[in-house]
Design a protein around this motif. Sequence first.
Motif, PDB file in Angstrom:
ATOM      1  N   ALA A 149       0.792  -1.138   0.027  1.00 27.79           N
ATOM      2  CA  ALA A 149       0.090   0.111  -0.075  1.00 27.79           C
ATOM      3  C   ALA A 149       0.901   1.484  -0.015  1.00 27.79           C
ATOM      4  N   GLY A 150       0.367   2.294  -0.567  1.00 31.48           N
ATOM      5  CA  GLY A 150       1.201   3.707  -0.727  1.00 31.48           C
ATOM      6  C   GLY A 150       0.467   4.927  -0.300  1.00 31.48           C
ATOM      7  N   ILE A 163       5.452   3.578   1.734  1.00 30.74           N
ATOM      8  CA  ILE A 163       4.985   2.170   1.067  1.00 30.74           C
ATOM      9  C   ILE A 163       5.203   1.411   2.194  1.00 30.74           C
ATOM     10  N   SER A 164       3.902   0.648   2.384  1.00 37.04           N
ATOM     11  CA  SER A 164       3.862  -0.373   3.471  1.00 37.04           C
ATOM     12  C   SER A 164       3.370  -1.723   2.969  1.00 37.04           C
ATOM     13  N   ILE A 165       3.883  -2.856   3.915  1.00 39.44           N
ATOM     14  CA  ILE A 165       3.273  -4.104   3.737  1.00 39.44           C
ATOM     15  C   ILE A 165       1.906  -4.478   4.390  1.00 39.44           C
ATOM     16  N   ASP A 166       1.542  -3.383   4.930  1.00 42.37           N
ATOM     17  CA  ASP A 166       0.125  -3.618   5.766  1.00 42.37           C
ATOM     18  C   ASP A 166      -0.771  -2.566   5.125  1.00 42.37           C
ATOM     19  N   PRO A 167      -2.057  -3.007   4.561  1.00 44.35           N
ATOM     20  CA  PRO A 167      -2.753  -2.176   3.954  1.00 44.35           C
ATOM     21  C   PRO A 167      -3.560  -1.203   4.986  1.00 44.35           C
ATOM     22  N   LYS A 180      10.093   4.068   0.759  1.00 44.14           N
ATOM     23  CA  LYS A 180       9.530   5.388   0.469  1.00 44.14           C
ATOM     24  C   LYS A 180       9.865   6.003  -0.945  1.00 44.14           C
ATOM     25  N   LEU A 181       9.090   6.859  -1.593  1.00 39.46           N
ATOM     26  CA  LEU A 181       9.405   7.604  -2.879  1.00 39.46           C
ATOM     27  C   LEU A 181       9.348   9.049  -2.536  1.00 39.46           C
ATOM     28  N   ALA A 339       6.596   1.935  -6.600  1.00 42.34           N
ATOM     29  CA  ALA A 339       7.149   3.254  -6.553  1.00 42.34           C
ATOM     30  C   ALA A 339       7.075   3.971  -8.020  1.00 42.34           C
ATOM     31  N   ILE A 340       7.622   3.212  -8.996  1.00 49.87           N
ATOM     32  CA  ILE A 340       7.533   3.976 -10.242  1.00 49.87           C
ATOM     33  C   ILE A 340       6.192   4.119 -10.678  1.00 49.87           C
TER      34      ILE A 340
END
Length: 352
Positions: A149-150, A163-167, A180-181, A339-340
């Motif tokens: 999720a971002g 950016i996370s691996i938990d929604p 992160k971006l 991220a792109i």
Amino acid sequence: PCPLMPPLSLTAATSSDEEDDSDSSTKPIRSEKKKNPASLFQTGGDPPKEKKPKKKAPPKGDESEEETPETLQKNSNKKGKTKKSKKKEERPPSPVIEVENLEEFVLQPAPQGVTVKCRVTRDKKGMDRGLYPTYYLHLDNDKKVFLLAGRKRKKSKTSNYLISIDPTDLSRGGENFIGKLRSNLMGTRFTVFDNGANPDRANADWSNVRQELSAVVYETNVLGFKGPRKMTVIIPGMNADCERVPIRPRNDNDGLLMRWQNRNMDNVIELHNKAPVWNDETQSYVLNFHGRVTHASVKNFQIVHSSDPDYIVMQFGRVADDAFTMDYNYPLCAVQAFAIALSSFDGKLACE
């Protein structure tokens, strides 16, 4: 192909593409190249050896490589009608992908010969989500496995996406934070970091310092951002074991963007978006997404290496108002590709 946005759009494949697809004179050379795209991304040591015990089921990947010419012809000029059957043709590679450890999986390069097919959904509902939508990445298969999720951080001078691996947990301090971006002030250059420490908080041996996973540069063209965008994507190279070369800048002058700007390309790979072709019939710019993209959008793009423009490293495109397909191949990992994709949503670039 898929128009970018009428009249400057990127549409899905039309019959003009069929001619390109069936051009057999260049096929043999291309398929030889395709056998080992790994060599395009290697930046040190001997050419990659064909040992891939770690990756699961390479033979299936090879099958899907061989199927491609048929699916291209099937998909190339039927646009909306066969969407369902198209999905099925597209799907076989996905079940091969097993996500046992999510954190490991999203940072691992795609297995060679397998296209990881994903879907990005944008959630604008809720108080401030109009301005700060949440983006979710799932595997585009029957199980719809959640990957990432971002979301844009609110009080940042520049665009900054976590950016996370938990929604449900998109906090900077949470243990699910994976990367992160960050953009420059102009919103035209972006850097992607993993969840390592800022160089100011480095260990004595620098082992905990964050890695730069990629950088994206958008250039305006004669039409500003209204025409097809020009993107340059800079990623770390791969070593002889097909692992990403860690790039841990000690300061801002040592990152991927500075190396690229100074043409210091050791262990750095430069990729570009594939230039769309103008189609007189539809009066739009088109790219062939082989049935994976159904809506015209200026955000639709494909990323390739200039030495083999037929090997699609990543493609991204709209399939509904708030849904996009995002497919990536070796050497990208899910965090890099996501991220792109997020960078292409950014406000200063958005011109829909």
